[in-house]
Design an enzyme around this catalytic site. Structure first.
Site, PDB file in Angstrom:
ATOM      1  N   HIS A  85     -41.225  11.745   8.062  1.00 59.00           N
ATOM      2  CA  HIS A  85     -41.430  10.626   7.127  1.00 59.00           C
ATOM      3  C   HIS A  85     -40.408   9.523   7.345  1.00 59.00           C
ATOM      4  O   HIS A  85     -39.236   9.803   7.602  1.00 59.00           O
ATOM      5  CB  HIS A  85     -41.472  11.100   5.669  1.00 59.00           C
ATOM      6  CG  HIS A  85     -40.233  11.745   5.123  1.00 59.00           C
ATOM      7  ND1 HIS A  85     -39.274  11.028   4.414  1.00 59.00           N
ATOM      8  CD2 HIS A  85     -39.789  13.023   5.143  1.00 59.00           C
ATOM      9  CE1 HIS A  85     -38.319  11.849   4.028  1.00 59.00           C
ATOM     10  NE2 HIS A  85     -38.589  13.078   4.449  1.00 59.00           N
ATOM     11  N   ASP A  87     -40.043   7.080   5.018  1.00 60.98           N
ATOM     12  CA  ASP A  87     -39.552   6.579   3.723  1.00 60.98           C
ATOM     13  C   ASP A  87     -38.277   7.314   3.340  1.00 60.98           C
ATOM     14  O   ASP A  87     -38.001   8.421   3.823  1.00 60.98           O
ATOM     15  CB  ASP A  87     -40.613   6.714   2.612  1.00 60.98           C
ATOM     16  CG  ASP A  87     -40.978   8.156   2.269  1.00 60.98           C
ATOM     17  OD1 ASP A  87     -41.036   9.013   3.191  1.00 60.98           O
ATOM     18  OD2 ASP A  87     -41.218   8.446   1.078  1.00 60.98           O
ATOM     19  N   ASP A 118     -32.447  12.521   6.279  1.00 60.98           N
ATOM     20  CA  ASP A 118     -33.713  12.720   5.540  1.00 60.98           C
ATOM     21  C   ASP A 118     -34.515  11.426   5.517  1.00 60.98           C
ATOM     22  O   ASP A 118     -34.405  10.643   4.612  1.00 60.98           O
ATOM     23  CB  ASP A 118     -33.376  13.170   4.100  1.00 60.98           C
ATOM     24  CG  ASP A 118     -34.607  13.524   3.293  1.00 60.98           C
ATOM     25  OD1 ASP A 118     -35.704  13.618   3.865  1.00 60.98           O
ATOM     26  OD2 ASP A 118     -34.459  13.702   2.072  1.00 60.98           O
ATOM     27  N   GLU A 152     -43.483  10.510   1.571  1.00 64.14           N
ATOM     28  CA  GLU A 152     -43.073  11.899   1.333  1.00 64.14           C
ATOM     29  C   GLU A 152     -42.254  11.999   0.056  1.00 64.14           C
ATOM     30  O   GLU A 152     -42.404  12.940  -0.723  1.00 64.14           O
ATOM     31  CB  GLU A 152     -42.274  12.440   2.529  1.00 64.14           C
ATOM     32  CG  GLU A 152     -42.096  13.959   2.529  1.00 64.14           C
ATOM     33  CD  GLU A 152     -40.951  14.466   1.664  1.00 64.14           C
ATOM     34  OE1 GLU A 152     -40.954  15.650   1.306  1.00 64.14           O
ATOM     35  OE2 GLU A 152     -40.057  13.671   1.326  1.00 64.14           O
ATOM     36  N   GLU A 153     -41.363  11.037  -0.140  1.00 64.85           N
ATOM     37  CA  GLU A 153     -40.448  11.123  -1.278  1.00 64.85           C
ATOM     38  C   GLU A 153     -41.126  10.791  -2.609  1.00 64.85           C
ATOM     39  O   GLU A 153     -40.504  10.876  -3.664  1.00 64.85           O
ATOM     40  CB  GLU A 153     -39.240  10.194  -1.060  1.00 64.85           C
ATOM     41  CG  GLU A 153     -38.432  10.468   0.219  1.00 64.85           C
ATOM     42  CD  GLU A 153     -37.616  11.762   0.161  1.00 64.85           C
ATOM     43  OE1 GLU A 153     -37.792  12.553  -0.778  1.00 64.85           O
ATOM     44  OE2 GLU A 153     -36.793  11.977   1.081  1.00 64.85           O
ATOM     45  N   ASP A 179     -37.263  18.478   8.842  1.00 62.99           N
ATOM     46  CA  ASP A 179     -36.923  17.719   7.641  1.00 62.99           C
ATOM     47  C   ASP A 179     -36.128  18.622   6.710  1.00 62.99           C
ATOM     48  O   ASP A 179     -36.324  18.631   5.502  1.00 62.99           O
ATOM     49  CB  ASP A 179     -38.225  17.230   6.976  1.00 62.99           C
ATOM     50  CG  ASP A 179     -37.962  16.242   5.860  1.00 62.99           C
ATOM     51  OD1 ASP A 179     -36.865  15.655   5.837  1.00 62.99           O
ATOM     52  OD2 ASP A 179     -38.864  16.071   5.004  1.00 62.99           O
ATOM     53  N   HIS A 426     -30.415  12.452  -0.753  1.00 60.63           N
ATOM     54  CA  HIS A 426     -30.778  11.931  -2.087  1.00 60.63           C
ATOM     55  C   HIS A 426     -29.534  11.510  -2.888  1.00 60.63           C
ATOM     56  O   HIS A 426     -29.633  11.340  -4.098  1.00 60.63           O
ATOM     57  CB  HIS A 426     -31.586  12.947  -2.911  1.00 60.63           C
ATOM     58  CG  HIS A 426     -32.907  13.289  -2.317  1.00 60.63           C
ATOM     59  ND1 HIS A 426     -33.941  13.856  -3.037  1.00 60.63           N
ATOM     60  CD2 HIS A 426     -33.388  13.134  -1.050  1.00 60.63           C
ATOM     61  CE1 HIS A 426     -34.979  14.050  -2.242  1.00 60.63           C
ATOM     62  NE2 HIS A 426     -34.674  13.621  -1.032  1.00 60.63           N
TER      63      HIS A 426
HETATM   64  N1  BES Z   1     -36.511  16.817   3.311  1.00 58.00           N
HETATM   65  C1  BES Z   1     -36.729  17.021   1.919  1.00 58.00           C
HETATM   66  C2  BES Z   1     -37.114  18.434   1.558  1.00 58.00           C
HETATM   67  C3  BES Z   1     -36.080  19.467   1.912  1.00 58.00           C
HETATM   68  C4  BES Z   1     -34.854  19.442   1.335  1.00 58.00           C
HETATM   69  C5  BES Z   1     -36.397  20.450   2.819  1.00 58.00           C
HETATM   70  C6  BES Z   1     -33.903  20.376   1.673  1.00 58.00           C
HETATM   71  C7  BES Z   1     -35.463  21.392   3.148  1.00 58.00           C
HETATM   72  C8  BES Z   1     -34.209  21.345   2.584  1.00 58.00           C
HETATM   73  C9  BES Z   1     -37.794  16.067   1.465  1.00 58.00           C
HETATM   74  O1  BES Z   1     -37.632  14.769   1.950  1.00 58.00           O
HETATM   75  C10 BES Z   1     -37.732  15.955  -0.024  1.00 58.00           C
HETATM   76  O2  BES Z   1     -36.733  15.500  -0.528  1.00 58.00           O
HETATM   77  N2  BES Z   1     -38.812  16.315  -0.695  1.00 58.00           N
HETATM   78  C11 BES Z   1     -38.937  16.077  -2.076  1.00 58.00           C
HETATM   79  C12 BES Z   1     -40.389  16.221  -2.389  1.00 58.00           C
HETATM   80  C13 BES Z   1     -40.811  15.637  -3.679  1.00 58.00           C
HETATM   81  C14 BES Z   1     -40.428  14.203  -3.837  1.00 58.00           C
HETATM   82  C15 BES Z   1     -42.287  15.795  -3.853  1.00 58.00           C
HETATM   83  C16 BES Z   1     -38.090  17.051  -2.861  1.00 58.00           C
HETATM   84  O3  BES Z   1     -37.930  18.208  -2.471  1.00 58.00           O
HETATM   85  O4  BES Z   1     -37.551  16.617  -3.883  1.00 58.00           O
HETATM   86 MN    MN Z   2     -37.317  14.743   3.908  1.00 60.10          MN
HETATM   87 MN    MN Z   3     -36.044  13.822   0.672  1.00 61.00          MN
END
Ligand code: BES
Ligand code: MN
Ligand code: MN
Length: 454
Positions: A85, A87, A118, A152-153, A179, A426
């Site tokens: 992603h 974004d 990320d 994705e976010e 990711d 984040h």
């Molecule tokens: N890359 C992350 C997910 C992640 C975090 C995978 C740590 C493995 C280890 C992804 O970009 C993310 O932050 N996803 C969001 C999804 C949500 C917004 C639907 C999340 O997990 O908060």
């Molecule tokens: Mn991610």
């Molecule tokens: Mn993320």
């Protein structure tokens, strides 16, 4: 040294410069003010693919565009779909950044910027490894399809819709996703489980205007008090969510998994020290790794209402609100969680206020089988680049589209990841270790070869 590794070495500096270019584009998907930047980021990614002779398309969606690319065809070879992603999360709070979030800065072997790990940096490792093969060897050892999204976010709605209508275009043998992270510095990992999520916003409204808290306080329900009461009522003193039937569908940890997690080289003291926290908390009866990876949770992400300015103001606010989510584990259904939540909110809501619940996004958790030749291929590629075999871990974060890939493409995901726990995803001062960036490219280049042989 192989031709590919030579190519990677001699172009390493340019790869870093290109990552910096990418990171300068503030592609914040949650913020409508960044719409143009989202398009710029999609164009930047598409140009990268065009430069390496991939058939490339920018696909509009109701939200932010998708970038789709196919490597020059290798007849008879396998096909992997690479997902990533472009974004990023909003960069706030800005005053906590040491260098500005969209001005990449190199410090102590790390590259600091929003999106560094990320997922711009990680995603780029797969693009650069493909470049190496196509440029140095004339062709890849397999067919690659790339689908890079910009939502994705914020829940992947555009890609979900695209998959519902055009799954055939993404047909593949396996899906490659980078990711996530390594287990610890020097300990690479392959992830076999992700948590799901159910994300909400709750608005509480009471009196028809703000009131003097002395004149009116005690005689009317204060929406901010009500909000605090409701939120705290969603979890009990054992760390368990109080929604009816919430745990019914939870896939329990097996004894084997619990044992493996207990044997992980997890330095719990260092984990808490790094984030400035004393003492473990969470659902009773589970370890910290189990709580993070394999148990559902409830967390407030934002909270507002009443006076936030300087000094004190004695006011009883007319409204208050919160954003919160439940992390889910495999087999929990976000729609069922919503139904249960609505019921529980009616129980918890005191008289004198109205509640409005907004559903933002939901996704189920994921478990991928480890007994696959693709996993073995990935483990070999990682061992080659990182100098040791990966451990197998679960992750607490969510990547909503992974479930959809499984359902619609009947293909399992290889959840790889080159990040570290202290990358500040984040959070302010997000970073990516540049050595991990280059090891990631090297592992990815080897992965194409290993997958081609499966
Ligand atoms: N890359 C992350 C997910 C992640 C975090 C995978 C740590 C493995 C280890 C992804 O970009 C993310 O932050 N996803 C969001 C999804 C949500 C917004 C639907 C999340 O997990 O908060
Ligand atoms: Mn991610
Ligand atoms: Mn993320």
């Amino acid at each position: 040294m192989s031709t590919i590794d030579q190519y990677l070495e001699s172009h390493a500096a340019r790869f870093e410069d290109e990552l910096c270019q990418f990171l300068r584009i503030p592609s914040v998907s949650a913020d409508a003010n960044h719409r143009d930047d989202m398009h710029r980021a999609a164009e930047w990614v598409a140009d990268q693919f065009r430069h390496i002779r991939c058939a490339t398309e920018i696909i509009p969606t109701a939200g932010h565009p998708l970038v789709y690319a196919e490597s020059p065809p290798v007849p008879g070879a396998r096909t992997a779909l690479v997902y990533g992603h472009y974004d990023v999360q909003p960069p706030d709070p800005l005053d906590k950044w040491i260098s500005p979030p969209f001005e990449p800065s190199r410090r102590e072997g790390n590259l600091y910027a929003r999106g560094a790990t990320d997922d711009k940096g990680q995603m780029l490792t797969h693009l650069k490894s493909a470049e190496a093969w196509i440029t140095a060897e004339g062709r890849l050892p397999l067919n690659l399809k790339f689908i890079i999204e910009g939502e994705e976010e914020v829940g992947s709605h555009g890609l979900e819709t695209f998959l519902a209508e055009h799954a055939d275009r993404l047909a593949c043998d396996c899906v490659v996703v980078s990711d996530g992270g390594q287990f610890a510095p020097g300990i690479p990992a392959i992830t076999y489980g992700l948590r799901g999520i159910a994300y909400y916003e709750l608005r509480v409204t009471g009196p028809n205007r703000d009131l003097h808290s002395g004149s009116f306080g005690g005689s009317v329900t204060n929406p901010a008090n009500a909000l605090a009461q409701i939120l705290s009522g969603l979890i009990d003193d054992q760390g368990r969510v109080t929604i009816p039937d919430f745990y019914d569908d939870v896939t329990p940890l097996t004894d084997r998994e619990r044992q493996e997690m207990a044997e992980m080289p997890f330095d719990e003291r260092q984990y808490f020290e790094q984030i400035g926290v004393v003492g473990a908390v969470g659902e009773a009866g589970y370890t910290t790794l189990e709580r993070r990876w394999a148990r559902p949770t409830f967390d407030v992400s934002g909270l507002w209402g009443g006076y936030q300015g300087e000094g004190a103001k004695t006011v009883l606010p007319a409204s208050a609100g919160a954003k919160f989510s439940f992390r889910l584990v495999p087999n929990q259904d976000p729609a069922k969680i919503t139904a249960g939540l609505k019921w529980r909110l009616t129980e918890l809501c005191p008289p004198g206020v109205d509640l409005e619940l907004i559903e933002h996004h939901g996704a189920p958790g994921v478990l991928v089988p480890l007994d696959s030749p693709y996993i073995d291929a990935a483990a070999r590629a990682i061992a080659y680049a990182f100098g040791r075999r990966p451990v197998f871990t679960r992750e607490g974060g969510s990547i909503p589209i992974v479930t959809t890939f499984h359902e619609r493409l009947k293909a399992d995901a290889l959840l790889l990841g080159w990040g570290q726990d202290d990358d500040n995803t984040h959070s302010p001062n997000e970073k990516f270790c540049l050595a991990d960036f280059h090891r990631g490219i090297k592992a990815s280049a080897r992965l194409w070869e290993e997958l081609g042989k499966v």
